[in-house]
Structures are given as C-alpha cells and as structure tokens.
Design an enzyme around this catalytic site. Structure first.
Site, PDB file in Angstrom:
ATOM      1  N   SER A 134     -33.436  10.201  32.232  1.00 58.30           N
ATOM      2  CA  SER A 134     -33.674  11.647  32.306  1.00 58.30           C
ATOM      3  C   SER A 134     -33.027  12.403  31.155  1.00 58.30           C
ATOM      4  CB  SER A 134     -33.147  12.197  33.640  1.00 58.30           C
ATOM      5  OG  SER A 134     -31.743  12.005  33.742  1.00 58.30           O
ATOM      6  N   ARG A 157     -34.339  15.294  25.768  1.00 56.68           N
ATOM      7  CA  ARG A 157     -33.606  16.290  24.983  1.00 56.68           C
ATOM      8  C   ARG A 157     -32.447  15.690  24.188  1.00 56.68           C
ATOM      9  NH1 ARG A 157     -31.920  16.036  30.053  1.00 56.68           N
ATOM     10  NH2 ARG A 157     -29.711  16.305  30.606  1.00 56.68           N
ATOM     11  N   CYS A 175     -27.656  21.865  33.632  1.00 59.90           N
ATOM     12  CA  CYS A 175     -29.048  21.515  33.347  1.00 59.90           C
ATOM     13  C   CYS A 175     -29.666  20.681  34.460  1.00 59.90           C
ATOM     14  CB  CYS A 175     -29.131  20.769  32.015  1.00 59.90           C
ATOM     15  SG  CYS A 175     -28.753  21.795  30.593  1.00 59.90           S
ATOM     16  N   CYS A 224      -7.608  40.430  26.921  1.00 59.10           N
ATOM     17  CA  CYS A 224      -8.053  39.041  27.067  1.00 59.10           C
ATOM     18  C   CYS A 224      -6.907  38.141  27.527  1.00 59.10           C
ATOM     19  CB  CYS A 224      -8.617  38.513  25.747  1.00 59.10           C
ATOM     20  SG  CYS A 224      -9.049  36.758  25.787  1.00 59.10           S
TER      21      CYS A 224
END
Length: 389
Positions: free
Chosen positions: A188, A192, A309, A366
C-alpha cells in the site's frame, strides 16, 4: 575527397579574420581585465583549466554568454584544447556583436607548456559529467557542487515525503544522507513512496531506499538508521548534520524534531500532507526572524483533527510534489542561494492546482521559541502529544 583541403582553407580564412594571441599574451591581458573563456566541454575542464577562466562549453556559448558577460566592449579571450574550437567560438561572438574577441593559439596544451597557472577542477570527470547541467548555473558552479558533496542531511522517514526528497537530494549530489526509518515496505506504500519497489515488500524501508539511492548515484553515502526517532535518541540522530528534512507523519516526532533542531541550531524543513493538500515551511533557528514549528502549532491537535494518511487517504502524486519542494529548499539552504521559506507557509491544493503563501511570524507567546519558553525535556513533549491524541 575535398573535405580535408576545404576544412584547412576554412580554418585559414578564420585565422585571417580572428585575432590570435599567445598564451603569455592572453594571461597578461586577463590580468589587465580581459575575460578568459574556456570553451572546452565540462569533462575536459575537469583535468584543469586556466586560473580564473570562465568555463562555458562551446555548444552553450551563444545561450550563456550574454548572461555571463553583457558588456560587448569587454575584451574576450577564447581558449580550447588546441586552438580550433576557440576560432569558431570567437567568430560566433563577433557575429553576436562582441567587438574585442581573440583566440588563444595552441589552447590549453600551449597554456600548460608556457608554465601558466592551471587550477584543478573541484570535480572529477564523473562528477563533471553527472552534474553538468546543474554546474552550469552561475548560482551553483563547481564551488557549489563541491559544497553539496560536503553536506550532511538527515531525512526523517522514507515514506511519501521522504521518498521524493531522498531521490532528488541524492541526484543533486548531497554527499552524506542519513535516513531514519524503522518501518517496512508494504504494498500500500508503493503508489506514493516511489523510492521503493514491489520486489522489496517486507524489507526495511531504510534499506530499500538505500538500494535505490545507491543505484541512482553511487557517489552519495547513505547511512541508514533502522530505529524509531524518540526522546532518547533525537539529538544524537540529528546532531552533526547541516539540516533536517521532516518526512514524519505524526505530531510527536515533529515536536521532538522542533525542539532538537532549535537546541542544536539546525534548519528544519517541515512538510505535511493530507488527502489532496500539502504545506511546506522552513524553520531556521540561526535566524532571529524565523518562527519555529510551535509558532504554527503551539499545541498538538487531537487525533480526530489530524488523521494520518492511512486514516484519511492521500492522492499518490501529492507527496511527490511536496517532497520535491522540501528537497528544493534543502539545496537552496546548502548552497546559500535564493529565498528560503522562512517566515512563510506555502500551501498546495492539488485539486484546484493552486499554491498559496501565508506569512508566518514569530509568536511572542510561543512555547517553543518565545522569550518565556523553557525546555522541560523531550519525554514531556512525547507525553504532550499522547495526551492530545
């Protein structure tokens, strides 16, 4: 039958029209301000070229000379291997309007015989051929290519982002690449993660990527670390490199990288992808105006707000585009050219085929780089991400 005599008559006609100078005269004129141009091919110049000569191969002279020297009144001296190509090159420049052009008789052989200074190329014959198109860029040149060869980059992850970044870093000639990944190739991944192959399903991603990079460019050293980046090893893994490419797919790893790169003063090239969109930025703690990763994400979002993903899906070509942007930023930083994505967040919408740039400023509050920021240890950062999930 008449090719030889015709050729000789043609060269004789060129010699009657093109001024010629000896190597000694050329050297003296060069020191007085003339531009000496070595029109031999890149692989020929690799064995040595006149000191301070501009290298432009004969086949590219017409395309590059105006950029290299726009002043048509400057004296130009052309040198080749024996003195014939330089005649042709000089004639071409005359036709282009350069008024003061001459050919160096005897070429580089006569130059060396005269005992004049020759500088060895920073590139051997293989490198000169391999990187020929890149070295032709004035912003790169042989010096820049040598800098790339001496550079050290660590890539975290050989997945969707890491795969294209690795390929282009190796192709560009980055000399040492450290690859950190503890995962194995799955089928899989292949739509990509283009650094892997079907035959390597089940193999360590780090080793699979190393095999591909070695086949692409055997000049590059690839060090593999088959381990998961964590609180106990993050500093050791990134220390000693020039920059870090973030190819991670989770917030815990990115917060660790953000803290470590800030403590060690290393640029971090960040990217993230989801479905059809991606984003890229550069966090460079060497610059006072650079924000850090936590200026963008002060606290980690919940797992529901940031699916990976595997959960959300991703268009296969998307990480290719975004990973190549990371590689581009890396090469720019290593060469010290262009304008890096510091203080800018570049977003990419593949469906709309649109790029958008957002200004990203340092956050005075921050928790990573603000005046009141403190470092409580890497373990706490991991726990923070786990708690948010």
């Amino acid at each position: 039958m008449n090719e030889g005599p015709d050729r000789e008559r043609w060269l004789a006609a060129l010699r009657s029209r093109i001024p010629q100078v000896s190597p000694e005269q050329a050297h003296a004129r060069q020191r007085a301000g003339a531009l000496l141009i070595d029109v031999r091919d890149d692989n020929e110049r690799a064995s040595g070229a006149p000191e301070d000569a501009l290298g432009i191969s004969r086949g590219f002279l017409e395309l590059r000379i105006e950029q290299a020297e726009p002043d048509r009144d400057r004296e130009l001296l052309l040198l080749c291997g024996s003195g014939q190509r330089s005649l042709l090159a000089a004639e071409t420049l005359q036709r282009m309007g350069y008024a003061r052009v001459a050919s160096v008789t005897g070429g580089i052989a006569a130059w060396k015989a005269a005992g004049l200074a020759v500088t060895a190329s920073a590139l051997d014959a293989d490198a000169a051929e391999r990187y020929a198109r890149q070295v032709r860029l004035p912003q790169v040149g042989e010096g820049g290519q040598a800098r790339l060869a001496a550079s050290r980059v660590v890539v975290i992850g050989a997945g969707g982002l890491g795969a294209p970044a690795l390929l282009y870093l190796a192709a560009a000639g980055v000399g040492h690449i450290t690859l950190v990944d503890d995962d194995r190739v799955e089928r899989s991944n292949l739509h990509r993660q283009v650094v892997h192959a079907d035959a390597r399903v089940g193999l360590s991603k780090a080793e699979s990527a190393r095999m591909t990079l070695a086949a692409l460019n055997p000049r590059v050293t690839v060090q593999t670390v088959v381990d998961r980046l964590g609180a106990d090893n993050v500093e050791a893994l990134v220390r000693g490199h020039d920059l870090v490419i973030d190819g991670a797919d989770n917030f815990a790893t990115r917060y660790l990288l953000a803290a470590a790169t800030r403590r060690l003063g290393l640029p971090m090239i960040y990217a993230a992808i989801e479905r059809f969109t991606g984003q890229v930025s550069v966090f460079d703690p060497r610059r006072d105006d650079s924000p850090c990763y936590r200026c963008l994400f002060p606290e980690p979002p919940s797992a529901a707000d940031a699916p990976n993903c595997a959960e959300a899906g991703v268009l296969g070509v998307l990480p290719g585009t975004v990973g190549m942007l990371q590689a581009t930023e890396a090469v720019k930083l290593l060469l010290g050219i262009g304008e890096p994505l510091v203080g800018r967040l570049l977003t990419y919408d593949a469906l709309g085929m649109r790029f958008r740039e957002l200004t990203l400023r340092r956050d005075p509050q921050c928790p990573g780089c603000g005046p009141g920021a403190g470092f409580a240890g890497y373990v706490d950062l991991e726990r923070m991400c786990a708690a948010a999930g």
